[in-house]
Write a protein that holds these residues in place. Structure first.
Motif, PDB file in Angstrom:
ATOM      1  N   LEU A  42      34.335   6.067 -58.280  1.00 54.30           N
ATOM      2  CA  LEU A  42      35.777   6.216 -58.065  1.00 54.30           C
ATOM      3  C   LEU A  42      36.421   4.906 -58.499  1.00 54.30           C
ATOM      4  O   LEU A  42      35.977   3.831 -58.093  1.00 54.30           O
ATOM      5  CB  LEU A  42      36.051   6.510 -56.598  1.00 54.30           C
ATOM      6  N   ARG A  43      37.467   4.987 -59.306  1.00 57.56           N
ATOM      7  CA  ARG A  43      38.135   3.794 -59.812  1.00 57.56           C
ATOM      8  C   ARG A  43      39.637   3.900 -59.562  1.00 57.56           C
ATOM      9  O   ARG A  43      40.219   4.976 -59.712  1.00 57.56           O
ATOM     10  CB  ARG A  43      37.875   3.621 -61.309  1.00 57.56           C
ATOM     11  N   THR A  44      40.242   2.794 -59.198  1.00 61.18           N
ATOM     12  CA  THR A  44      41.682   2.793 -58.956  1.00 61.18           C
ATOM     13  C   THR A  44      42.243   1.387 -59.117  1.00 61.18           C
ATOM     14  O   THR A  44      41.505   0.404 -59.118  1.00 61.18           O
ATOM     15  CB  THR A  44      41.998   3.347 -57.543  1.00 61.18           C
ATOM     16  N   VAL A  45      43.554   1.308 -59.267  1.00 58.65           N
ATOM     17  CA  VAL A  45      44.290   0.048 -59.345  1.00 58.65           C
ATOM     18  C   VAL A  45      45.264   0.033 -58.181  1.00 58.65           C
ATOM     19  O   VAL A  45      45.910   1.047 -57.893  1.00 58.65           O
ATOM     20  CB  VAL A  45      45.062  -0.065 -60.673  1.00 58.65           C
ATOM     21  N   PHE A  46      45.388  -1.109 -57.506  1.00 60.47           N
ATOM     22  CA  PHE A  46      46.225  -1.119 -56.311  1.00 60.47           C
ATOM     23  C   PHE A  46      46.810  -2.507 -56.055  1.00 60.47           C
ATOM     24  O   PHE A  46      46.403  -3.502 -56.660  1.00 60.47           O
ATOM     25  CB  PHE A  46      45.424  -0.648 -55.087  1.00 60.47           C
ATOM     26  N   ARG A  47      47.766  -2.535 -55.140  1.00 54.20           N
ATOM     27  CA  ARG A  47      48.428  -3.765 -54.715  1.00 54.20           C
ATOM     28  C   ARG A  47      47.792  -4.226 -53.402  1.00 54.20           C
ATOM     29  O   ARG A  47      47.762  -3.479 -52.433  1.00 54.20           O
ATOM     30  CB  ARG A  47      49.920  -3.494 -54.521  1.00 54.20           C
ATOM     31  N   VAL A  48      47.262  -5.431 -53.381  1.00 57.76           N
ATOM     32  CA  VAL A  48      46.604  -5.963 -52.190  1.00 57.76           C
ATOM     33  C   VAL A  48      47.677  -6.433 -51.215  1.00 57.76           C
ATOM     34  O   VAL A  48      48.458  -7.333 -51.532  1.00 57.76           O
ATOM     35  CB  VAL A  48      45.666  -7.135 -52.557  1.00 57.76           C
ATOM     36  N   ASP A  49      47.716  -5.844 -50.026  1.00 55.83           N
ATOM     37  CA  ASP A  49      48.840  -6.167 -49.144  1.00 55.83           C
ATOM     38  C   ASP A  49      48.657  -7.474 -48.376  1.00 55.83           C
ATOM     39  O   ASP A  49      49.551  -7.886 -47.642  1.00 55.83           O
ATOM     40  CB  ASP A  49      49.174  -5.003 -48.201  1.00 55.83           C
ATOM     41  N   ALA A  50      47.522  -8.151 -48.572  1.00 57.25           N
ATOM     42  CA  ALA A  50      47.351  -9.460 -47.942  1.00 57.25           C
ATOM     43  C   ALA A  50      48.123 -10.549 -48.667  1.00 57.25           C
ATOM     44  O   ALA A  50      48.588 -11.510 -48.050  1.00 57.25           O
ATOM     45  CB  ALA A  50      45.865  -9.835 -47.893  1.00 57.25           C
ATOM     46  N   ASP A  51      48.271 -10.409 -50.002  1.00 57.86           N
ATOM     47  CA  ASP A  51      48.962 -11.441 -50.789  1.00 57.86           C
ATOM     48  C   ASP A  51      49.791 -10.858 -51.929  1.00 57.86           C
ATOM     49  O   ASP A  51      50.362 -11.597 -52.722  1.00 57.86           O
ATOM     50  CB  ASP A  51      47.959 -12.450 -51.348  1.00 57.86           C
ATOM     51  N   TRP A  52      49.831  -9.512 -52.032  1.00 60.28           N
ATOM     52  CA  TRP A  52      50.605  -8.777 -53.028  1.00 60.28           C
ATOM     53  C   TRP A  52      50.125  -9.000 -54.457  1.00 60.28           C
ATOM     54  O   TRP A  52      50.861  -8.776 -55.406  1.00 60.28           O
ATOM     55  CB  TRP A  52      52.106  -9.082 -52.899  1.00 60.28           C
ATOM     56  N   SER A  53      48.876  -9.425 -54.603  1.00 62.73           N
ATOM     57  CA  SER A  53      48.272  -9.487 -55.933  1.00 62.73           C
ATOM     58  C   SER A  53      47.864  -8.080 -56.360  1.00 62.73           C
ATOM     59  O   SER A  53      47.784  -7.158 -55.536  1.00 62.73           O
ATOM     60  CB  SER A  53      47.041 -10.405 -55.913  1.00 62.73           C
ATOM     61  N   ALA A  54      47.594  -7.910 -57.656  1.00 61.99           N
ATOM     62  CA  ALA A  54      47.090  -6.637 -58.170  1.00 61.99           C
ATOM     63  C   ALA A  54      45.569  -6.722 -58.273  1.00 61.99           C
ATOM     64  O   ALA A  54      45.009  -7.782 -58.557  1.00 61.99           O
ATOM     65  CB  ALA A  54      47.691  -6.332 -59.539  1.00 61.99           C
ATOM     66  N   ALA A  55      44.896  -5.605 -58.039  1.00 63.11           N
ATOM     67  CA  ALA A  55      43.439  -5.582 -58.107  1.00 63.11           C
ATOM     68  C   ALA A  55      42.969  -4.222 -58.612  1.00 63.11           C
ATOM     69  O   ALA A  55      43.674  -3.212 -58.490  1.00 63.11           O
ATOM     70  CB  ALA A  55      42.816  -5.876 -56.745  1.00 63.11           C
ATOM     71  N   THR A  56      41.779  -4.209 -59.180  1.00 63.32           N
ATOM     72  CA  THR A  56      41.108  -2.960 -59.531  1.00 63.32           C
ATOM     73  C   THR A  56      39.911  -2.789 -58.611  1.00 63.32           C
ATOM     74  O   THR A  56      39.367  -3.767 -58.092  1.00 63.32           O
ATOM     75  CB  THR A  56      40.624  -2.964 -60.995  1.00 63.32           C
TER      76      THR A  56
END
Length: 281
Positions: A42-56
């Motif tokens: 399973l693959r996705t792209v999202f916004r990390v809510d700890a620091d609002w960086s982007a991650a895959t």
């Protein structure tokens, strides 16, 4: 961009394949459909809510072990924990089959969707933004609005960070731009923190979130149940769930009474019933 891999022992029933198939059809935060049915990841792209960086993220399953690999420029420990949360991998579900022993409808649902764990929004922030975008418009139109926001203002497929969203001058129907700015403000103030809402009392959180401009009872439930992935809360403003309950249990049955047998997995039972309804309709 750096990478980080963690392994989680998933307690209780879990099928990544079933979860991925469910999420591929979940319009608010749909995954791109895998070109191969036998693709194990399973693959996705999202916004990390700890620091609002982007991650895959890439997630694979090996028996009861989930391997989560995240890449990004921010807090990757927090990113991996967030993946575990939005896929419900952090929940000890060894007692989940016992709900089937108490409720034959849920037993049937578990058989039809074996190993499904609730998954949906990457974070309460994205759930809140979706609730605004989908107000008073068709789901297809809301999905297009979200796609355009991501394309114009996101990072590599991740939803725009709240700091950026707050500054945008958006041309959207009704008061959506105003409400999105209120959601962004709430996120920056820490009111939409995924870990905090996941750990908090869900009913209190639903009440508190309604003080955010543009967030009503239905939206607040969506944020807590499908954004923070609280495992044991009851959606009281979900018409499709009410219709499914009436069809399967009878029109005169009380959801509150029925759901007592679902504890401590009321959210999970509700999601299974909604998923089956979507499959059928």
């Amino acid at each position: 961009m750096t990478g980080h891999t963690v392994k989680i022992t998933v307690l209780g029933p879990w099928s990544l394949k079933t979860s991925r198939q469910f999420w591929e059809g979940f319009t608010p935060a749909a995954l791109p459909q895998s070109p191969r049915d036998d693709d194990p990841a399973l693959r996705t792209v999202f916004r990390v809510d700890a620091d609002w960086s982007a991650a895959t993220a890439e997630v694979t399953q090996h028996g009861h072990t989930a391997t989560i690999t995240v890449q990004g420029d921010g807090d990757l420990d927090a990113a991996a924990a967030q993946v575990g949360r939005f896929l419900s991998l952090d929940i000890d579900a060894r007692a989940w089959p016992e709900v089937a022993d108490r409720d034959t409808v849920i037993a049937d649902a578990q058989q039809r969707l074996p190993g499904l764990r609730p998954c949906g929004f990457h974070s309460p922030y994205e759930a809140a933004a979706w609730s605004v975008l989908s107000q008073r418009v068709r789901i297809v139109q809301a999905a297009k609005l979200r796609e355009q926001l991501v394309a114009d203002h996101g990072d590599g497929g991740a939803f725009p960070a709240p700091g950026r969203l707050r500054r945008l001058d958006l041309d959207l129907p009704g008061r959506k731009a105003e409400y999105l700015q209120a959601v962004a403000e709430a996120a920056l103030e820490g009111r939409l923190d995924g870990a905090a809402l996941h750990a908090a009392d869900p009913e209190r959180s639903v009440n508190d979130l309604q003080s955010i401009k543009g967030i009503g009872p239905f939206a607040a439930e969506l944020i807590v149940l499908r954004g923070a992935n609280s495992p044991d809360a009851l959606p009281r403003n979900e018409r499709r769930l009410a219709a499914e309950v009436a069809q399967r249990y009878g029109p005169d049955q009380s959801l509150d009474v029925i759901a007592e047998a679902w504890r401590p997995f009321r959210t999970w039972a509700a999601v299974l019933l909604r998923a089956l309804r979507e499959q059928r309709t």
